[in-house]
Design a protein around this motif. Sequence first.
Motif, PDB file in Angstrom:
ATOM      1  N   GLY A 196     -10.140  33.743  23.051  1.00 38.88           N
ATOM      2  CA  GLY A 196      -9.378  32.619  23.595  1.00 38.88           C
ATOM      3  C   GLY A 196      -8.892  31.682  22.505  1.00 38.88           C
ATOM      4  O   GLY A 196      -7.747  31.213  22.530  1.00 38.88           O
ATOM      5  N   LEU A 197      -9.751  31.417  21.531  1.00 37.87           N
ATOM      6  CA  LEU A 197      -9.363  30.567  20.405  1.00 37.87           C
ATOM      7  C   LEU A 197      -8.254  31.222  19.588  1.00 37.87           C
ATOM      8  O   LEU A 197      -7.290  30.566  19.188  1.00 37.87           O
ATOM      9  CB  LEU A 197     -10.580  30.281  19.523  1.00 37.87           C
ATOM     10  N   TYR A 198      -8.365  32.517  19.357  1.00 42.54           N
ATOM     11  CA  TYR A 198      -7.355  33.228  18.574  1.00 42.54           C
ATOM     12  C   TYR A 198      -6.018  33.263  19.314  1.00 42.54           C
ATOM     13  O   TYR A 198      -4.961  33.056  18.718  1.00 42.54           O
ATOM     14  CB  TYR A 198      -7.824  34.648  18.255  1.00 42.54           C
ATOM     15  N   ILE A 199      -6.061  33.507  20.619  1.00 46.66           N
ATOM     16  CA  ILE A 199      -4.833  33.509  21.425  1.00 46.66           C
ATOM     17  C   ILE A 199      -4.155  32.142  21.350  1.00 46.66           C
ATOM     18  O   ILE A 199      -2.942  32.037  21.161  1.00 46.66           O
ATOM     19  CB  ILE A 199      -5.144  33.892  22.884  1.00 46.66           C
ATOM     20  N   THR A 200      -4.942  31.091  21.490  1.00 42.36           N
ATOM     21  CA  THR A 200      -4.392  29.736  21.445  1.00 42.36           C
ATOM     22  C   THR A 200      -3.793  29.429  20.080  1.00 42.36           C
ATOM     23  O   THR A 200      -2.701  28.862  19.983  1.00 42.36           O
ATOM     24  CB  THR A 200      -5.490  28.713  21.783  1.00 42.36           C
ATOM     25  N   ALA A 201      -4.497  29.802  19.016  1.00 40.70           N
ATOM     26  CA  ALA A 201      -3.997  29.535  17.666  1.00 40.70           C
ATOM     27  C   ALA A 201      -2.683  30.262  17.403  1.00 40.70           C
ATOM     28  O   ALA A 201      -1.761  29.697  16.802  1.00 40.70           O
ATOM     29  CB  ALA A 201      -5.041  29.941  16.633  1.00 40.70           C
ATOM     30  N   VAL A 202      -2.577  31.494  17.867  1.00 38.51           N
ATOM     31  CA  VAL A 202      -1.337  32.254  17.663  1.00 38.51           C
ATOM     32  C   VAL A 202      -0.221  31.700  18.540  1.00 38.51           C
ATOM     33  O   VAL A 202       0.912  31.522  18.086  1.00 38.51           O
ATOM     34  CB  VAL A 202      -1.566  33.756  17.940  1.00 38.51           C
ATOM     35  N   ALA A 203      -0.531  31.393  19.784  1.00 39.42           N
ATOM     36  CA  ALA A 203       0.498  30.893  20.698  1.00 39.42           C
ATOM     37  C   ALA A 203       1.064  29.551  20.235  1.00 39.42           C
ATOM     38  O   ALA A 203       2.253  29.289  20.398  1.00 39.42           O
ATOM     39  CB  ALA A 203      -0.072  30.763  22.107  1.00 39.42           C
ATOM     40  N   LEU A 204       0.217  28.715  19.646  1.00 37.41           N
ATOM     41  CA  LEU A 204       0.673  27.408  19.176  1.00 37.41           C
ATOM     42  C   LEU A 204       1.095  27.428  17.709  1.00 37.41           C
ATOM     43  O   LEU A 204       1.459  26.398  17.155  1.00 37.41           O
ATOM     44  CB  LEU A 204      -0.430  26.365  19.375  1.00 37.41           C
ATOM     45  N   SER A 205       1.027  28.587  17.079  1.00 37.02           N
ATOM     46  CA  SER A 205       1.386  28.748  15.665  1.00 37.02           C
ATOM     47  C   SER A 205       0.598  27.805  14.764  1.00 37.02           C
ATOM     48  O   SER A 205       1.139  27.223  13.824  1.00 37.02           O
ATOM     49  CB  SER A 205       2.890  28.538  15.461  1.00 37.02           C
ATOM     50  N   LEU A 206      -0.675  27.647  15.045  1.00 34.65           N
ATOM     51  CA  LEU A 206      -1.528  26.818  14.196  1.00 34.65           C
ATOM     52  C   LEU A 206      -1.827  27.572  12.900  1.00 34.65           C
ATOM     53  O   LEU A 206      -2.046  28.781  12.923  1.00 34.65           O
ATOM     54  CB  LEU A 206      -2.838  26.481  14.915  1.00 34.65           C
ATOM     55  N   PRO A 207      -1.861  26.881  11.782  1.00 40.06           N
ATOM     56  CA  PRO A 207      -2.045  27.562  10.494  1.00 40.06           C
ATOM     57  C   PRO A 207      -3.511  27.880  10.181  1.00 40.06           C
ATOM     58  O   PRO A 207      -4.030  27.516   9.135  1.00 40.06           O
ATOM     59  CB  PRO A 207      -1.474  26.553   9.497  1.00 40.06           C
TER      60      PRO A 207
END
Length: 103
Positions: free
Chosen positions: A59-70
Motif C-alpha cells: 500500500g505504501l509503495y502504491i501510494t508513493a508511485v501514484a503520487l510520484s513521491l521521490p
Amino acid sequence: MKKNLIRWLPLLVIVILIGGAWTSGLMEQLSLESLKAQRGQLLDFVAAHPVLSVTAFMGLYITAVALSLPVATVLTLLGGFLFGRWLGTAIIVLGATAGASLL
C-alpha cells in the motif's frame, strides 16, 4: 464554471496529498538513516506480522508511485531488505504496476 472545477479536482487532490506527505514528516521517516536506526524493530514486526507487513508495504509503495513521491529507491531497497530478494521483488513490481495504473 462548475464543470471546470470538477475537471481540476483530481489534480487538486493529488497536490494536497503530496503536500500532506511533505508536511507530515513522512519523507524524513523514509530516509536511509531513519530506516537504519529502526532496523531491528522493522525486522521484528515483519517476523511477527508477515501478511500485514506485506499488505502495508505494498500500500505504501502504491501510494508513493501514484503520487510520484521521490522515495522509490529507498522503498525498493527496504522491500528487498525486509522481505528478501524474491518476495521483495514481487511486492515491488506489483506495487509499482498498481501505483502507475492509478494515474
